[in-house]
Design a protein around this motif. Structure first.
Motif, short mmCIF file in Angstrom:
data_model
loop_
_atom_site.label_atom_id
_atom_site.label_comp_id
_atom_site.label_asym_id
_atom_site.label_seq_id
_atom_site.Cartn_x
_atom_site.Cartn_y
_atom_site.Cartn_z
N PRO A 89 0.83 -1.20 0.00
CA PRO A 89 0.00 0.00 0.00
C PRO A 89 0.87 1.26 0.00
O PRO A 89 1.91 1.30 0.64
CB PRO A 89 -0.80 -0.11 1.29
N GLY A 90 0.37 2.21 -0.77
CA GLY A 90 1.14 3.44 -0.85
C GLY A 90 0.19 4.59 -1.10
O GLY A 90 -0.98 4.54 -0.75
N ALA A 91 0.70 5.64 -1.70
CA ALA A 91 -0.06 6.87 -1.82
C ALA A 91 -0.50 7.18 -3.23
O ALA A 91 -1.17 8.18 -3.46
CB ALA A 91 0.77 8.03 -1.28
N HIS A 92 -0.05 6.38 -4.19
CA HIS A 92 -0.34 6.76 -5.58
C HIS A 92 -1.27 5.77 -6.22
O HIS A 92 -1.30 4.61 -5.85
CB HIS A 92 0.97 6.83 -6.35
N THR A 138 25.64 7.76 -2.23
CA THR A 138 24.62 6.94 -2.88
C THR A 138 23.78 6.25 -1.79
O THR A 138 24.31 5.74 -0.81
CB THR A 138 25.28 5.88 -3.79
N LEU A 139 22.48 6.32 -1.99
CA LEU A 139 21.55 5.72 -1.02
C LEU A 139 20.50 4.98 -1.82
O LEU A 139 19.84 5.56 -2.67
CB LEU A 139 20.90 6.84 -0.19
N MET A 140 20.40 3.68 -1.56
CA MET A 140 19.34 2.92 -2.23
C MET A 140 18.01 3.38 -1.65
O MET A 140 17.94 3.81 -0.49
CB MET A 140 19.54 1.43 -1.99
N ALA A 141 16.97 3.27 -2.49
CA ALA A 141 15.68 3.83 -2.07
C ALA A 141 15.26 3.29 -0.71
O ALA A 141 15.29 2.10 -0.48
CB ALA A 141 14.63 3.50 -3.11
N THR A 142 14.89 4.20 0.16
CA THR A 142 14.52 3.78 1.51
C THR A 142 13.32 4.61 1.97
O THR A 142 13.13 5.75 1.52
CB THR A 142 15.68 3.97 2.49
N ARG A 143 12.55 4.02 2.86
CA ARG A 143 11.44 4.79 3.40
C ARG A 143 11.78 5.32 4.78
O ARG A 143 10.96 5.90 5.44
CB ARG A 143 10.18 3.91 3.47
N HIS A 144 13.05 5.11 5.16
CA HIS A 144 13.48 5.64 6.45
C HIS A 144 13.74 7.12 6.30
O HIS A 144 14.66 7.51 5.59
CB HIS A 144 14.76 4.94 6.92
N PRO A 149 2.98 2.60 -3.50
CA PRO A 149 4.06 3.59 -3.41
C PRO A 149 4.91 3.60 -4.67
O PRO A 149 4.91 2.64 -5.43
CB PRO A 149 4.88 3.10 -2.22
N VAL A 150 5.63 4.71 -4.89
CA VAL A 150 6.64 4.75 -5.96
C VAL A 150 7.98 5.07 -5.29
O VAL A 150 8.05 5.39 -4.11
CB VAL A 150 6.32 5.81 -7.02
N GLU A 151 8.99 4.96 -6.07
CA GLU A 151 10.30 5.34 -5.56
C GLU A 151 10.71 6.67 -6.18
O GLU A 151 10.54 6.89 -7.38
CB GLU A 151 11.35 4.28 -5.92
N ILE A 152 11.20 7.56 -5.35
CA ILE A 152 11.71 8.84 -5.83
C ILE A 152 13.22 8.76 -5.80
O ILE A 152 13.81 8.40 -4.78
CB ILE A 152 11.28 9.99 -4.90
N TRP A 153 13.82 9.05 -6.90
CA TRP A 153 15.29 9.04 -6.96
C TRP A 153 15.79 10.43 -7.35
O TRP A 153 15.19 11.10 -8.18
CB TRP A 153 15.79 8.03 -7.99
N THR A 195 9.17 10.30 1.99
CA THR A 195 9.06 9.35 3.10
C THR A 195 7.78 9.60 3.90
O THR A 195 7.26 8.70 4.53
CB THR A 195 10.27 9.47 4.03
N ARG A 196 7.29 10.85 3.86
CA ARG A 196 6.10 11.16 4.63
C ARG A 196 4.89 10.39 4.12
O ARG A 196 3.99 10.04 4.89
CB ARG A 196 5.81 12.66 4.55
N ILE A 197 4.84 10.13 2.80
CA ILE A 197 3.69 9.39 2.28
C ILE A 197 4.07 7.97 1.90
O ILE A 197 3.41 7.33 1.10
CB ILE A 197 3.09 10.12 1.06
N GLY A 198 5.17 7.51 2.46
CA GLY A 198 5.49 6.10 2.30
C GLY A 198 6.21 5.75 1.02
O GLY A 198 6.40 4.59 0.71
N ASP A 199 6.64 6.76 0.28
CA ASP A 199 7.44 6.47 -0.91
C ASP A 199 8.90 6.35 -0.49
O ASP A 199 9.34 6.96 0.48
CB ASP A 199 7.31 7.60 -1.93
N GLY A 200 9.62 5.58 -1.24
CA GLY A 200 11.05 5.46 -0.95
C GLY A 200 11.82 6.60 -1.60
O GLY A 200 11.40 7.16 -2.61
N PHE A 201 12.90 6.97 -0.96
CA PHE A 201 13.75 8.00 -1.56
C PHE A 201 15.15 7.45 -1.73
O PHE A 201 15.75 6.92 -0.79
CB PHE A 201 13.79 9.24 -0.65
#
Lengths: 285, 347
Positions: A22-25, A131-137, A74-78, A111-117
């Motif tokens: 589950p995510g926001a989009h 470099t940071l792999m997508a994380t929701r932390h 959710p989606v991932e934001i890079w 991260t506020r809406i559960g997407d990974g960054f």
């Protein structure tokens, strides 16, 4: 970034993401508690909780209909950040600090809406330390974004972006390409082509001191940050006009290159990070 | 090229070792640098290239000028030979005691002037009429006196002439005076030469010395002018003496005859007053008009001022450039608050 960003960046992915989390989009698949999508026969989706009584009664063939809802995923934001030497520029604002603010804003909003960054810093190659792999932390994402402003930028050309594009194989992602785009035209084309799978938002880190803030008159000794040498310019109104026109042309060329590979219109981040302006841009394009 | 280079020298050539410093502006600049992401963003501009080249040149000129100035350059002195209109004039002036008398044969009193004073006044005017005349002054009485060798320094000649009305000395010994006056001419050929012989009397020339004089006159061949300041009542050049016609009885006449026998252009002017002397000198002046080579002395010239001037010019250009430097930061500070204001309202 120690201080919280002024506002959230709102964004809509251009594509319908798949996924079961589950995510926001709005996702491509049906399921969950999202927006109403369509009705299907009970036999194809035997979910008694979602029987649409109204549709069932209206059906002359007495078939039972079930409502389907869009899944929210959710989606991932890079953020792909150019760390070439020209990013060291300080005009009206510090360019790397600006990139850091932008990434912090994106990280917080995502991260506020559960997407990974995720973040990839690139100079001639991918910079492992940035470099940071997508994380929701949220804290991890913000910490990495904060490291950006102090990043060392030495190399000339950000060839590492091509590597980074290969790293982002598979599903589409929302990719913010953060750079001043002072690249050779060939590299611009190749980077956009390699990211064609993704929903790419080019973010131009611009500075008013580079065009509109130029003085009308005077001599100035320019020193290229990427080692292209020194040059004396004699600023005068006619040269300033030509200069600004040239910068505008450069942006138009970038817009054309972005459009050619299906990326969004570039967003110009001038002098300081304005989350609302970025949100408006992202919702409109 | 090397001939031209030889014209220049340096008082402190060691300072020239600093000259390579003049190449510094080619590699460095004192202007404030503005780091920009890409210099290619600036449109190509021929004017700026010219200005850049000029400033580099100005920097080179400033440093080179200072170094050259330290080395104290100079242009070496030289003597330049030119052709002018004039003559070599050797003056032979009688300093015997009788020259101090007036044309009337008295000691001067009141407004009267002595023969020496009159000739001084008129000769002084003669000297310096023409720029390129060379003069030598010889005086004689019993013995000849070398007053001034052949020179183009008219000031000195005038000073020498100014001194001829000092009280006269002794008797008149023409022969040795003539010999010395002749020796004043140099060895240059093709020059108009004049021997101006001023006396108020004459003396017997020893026959042995006569031969020597004849030889000298034949060798040098000057135009001989005899300005005979005749005292009233004394015999003229042409007067035959009563009685025996010997040199002892009429020395003037026999000196004249001797001069005529030399076979050189010769004129005698017999002057019985200041006006007659002036006329005679005017005529001599009119006669002696021939080309004459003369040397012009150019003294060593200090060029340090030029070197420092060059440096000052270069520095002035650099200062102008520094004043014209664009302040890339001032403008921004003005603009930013204006941008911030509407956003705060919106927030």
């Amino acid at each position: 970034m120690s201080e919280p960003p002024s506002a959230d960046v709102l964004y809509l992915p251009r594509w319908r993401p798949r996924g079961s989390r589950p995510g926001a989009h709005r996702g491509r698949d049906a399921g969950g508690l999202g927006t109403f999508r369509d009705q299907v026969p009970f036999l194809s989706l035997p979910d008694a909780r979602r029987i649409d009584l109204r549709a069932t009664l209206r059906d002359p063939f007495e078939g039972v209909h079930v409502r389907r809802f869009e899944a929210r995923v959710p989606v991932e934001i890079w953020a792909l950040v150019d760390l070439s030497a020209s990013m060291r520029y300080r005009g009206a604002g510090d360019r790397m600090a600006l990139a850091g603010e932008l990434c912090a804003g994106l990280a917080a909003s995502a991260t506020r809406i559960g997407d990974g960054f995720g973040l990839i810093g690139c100079d001639a190659a991918i910079r492992a330390d940035l470099t940071l792999m997508a994380t929701r932390h949220r804290s991890a994402a913000l910490a990495m974004a904060g490291k950006l402003s102090g990043a060392r930028c030495a190399a000339g050309s950000p060839e590492g972006l091509l590597e980074a594009a290969r790293l982002l194989f598979g599903r589409p992602r929302l990719v913010f390409l953060v750079s001043d785009f002072r690249w050779p035209p060939d590299l611009t084309r190749r980077v956009f082509e390699s990211l064609a799978l993704h929903d790419v938002v080019p973010v131009i880190l611009a500075d008013s001191a580079e065009d509109e803030g130029l003085p009308e008159w005077g001599l100035a000794e320019l020193d290229d940050l990427e080692g292209a040498g020194r040059r004396l310019v004699f600023l005068r109104p006619s040269l300033r006009r030509r200069w600004i026109a040239r910068e505008r042309e450069r942006r138009e060329a970038l817009t054309a290159a972005a459009a050619a590979s299906g990326a969004r219109r570039p967003f110009a981040l001038v002098d300081r990070f304005d989350a609302q302006a970025l949100s408006r841009h992202l919702l409109a394009n | 090229m090397s001939k031209h280079l030889a014209l220049f020298g340096f008082a402190l050539p060691l300072a020239l070792w600093l000259l390579p410093l003049a190449l510094l502006p080619l590699v460095a600049t004192g202007r404030r640098r503005h780091a920009v992401p890409a210099v290619a963003a600036a449109p190509p501009d021929a004017l700026a290239r010219w200005i850049g080249a000029t400033l580099t040149l100005a920097g080179v000129a400033a440093i080179a000028g200072l170094v050259l100035g330290l080395a104290e350059p100079y242009r070496v002195g030289e003597r330049v030979t030119r052709i002018g209109i004039g003559a070599q004039v050797s003056m032979l002036i009688d300093r015997s005691g009788s020259m101090n008398e007036t044309f009337a044969g008295r000691q001067p009193s009141g407004a009267e002037e002595s023969k020496a004073a009159a000739s001084r006044r008129l000769l002084a005017g003669f000297v310096g009429e023409r720029e390129h005349d060379l003069f030598a002054v010889t005086a004689f009485s019993t013995a000849p006196m070398l007053v001034l060798p052949m020179t183009d320094r008219h000031e000195a000649v005038r000073a020498a002439i100014a001194a001829i009305d000092r009280p006269g000395l002794d008797y008149t010994n023409v022969a040795r005076g003539l010999a010395m006056a002749l020796s004043q001419f140099g060895t240059d050929s093709g020059i108009s030469r004049a021997l101006l012989f001023i006396s108020d009397g004459a003396a017997v020339i020893d026959p042995r010395v006569q031969d020597q004089l004849r030889a000298d006159f034949a060798k040098i061949r000057p135009n001989l002018y005899w300005l005979f300041l005749r005292t009233k009542g004394s015999p003229s050049i042409q007067d035959r003496p009563e009685g025996e016609d010997t040199p002892q009885a009429a020395p003037e006449r026999h000196l004249d005859l001797f001069f005529r026998s030399l076979g050189i252009p010769y004129r005698a002017f017999e002057a019985e007053g200041p006006q007659a002397v002036a006329d005679a000198i005017a005529r001599i002046e009119a006669l002696e008009r021939d080309p004459i080579p003369y040397t012009e002395v150019r003294p060593r010239r200090d060029l340090t001022g030029w070197a420092y001037g060059l440096a000052a010019l270069g520095l002035a250009v650099l200062v102008l450039a520094a004043l014209a430097e664009a302040d890339m930061s001032a403008r921004r500070r003005v603009e930013r608050p204006a941008e911030d204001a509407p956003l705060r309202r919106a927030a």
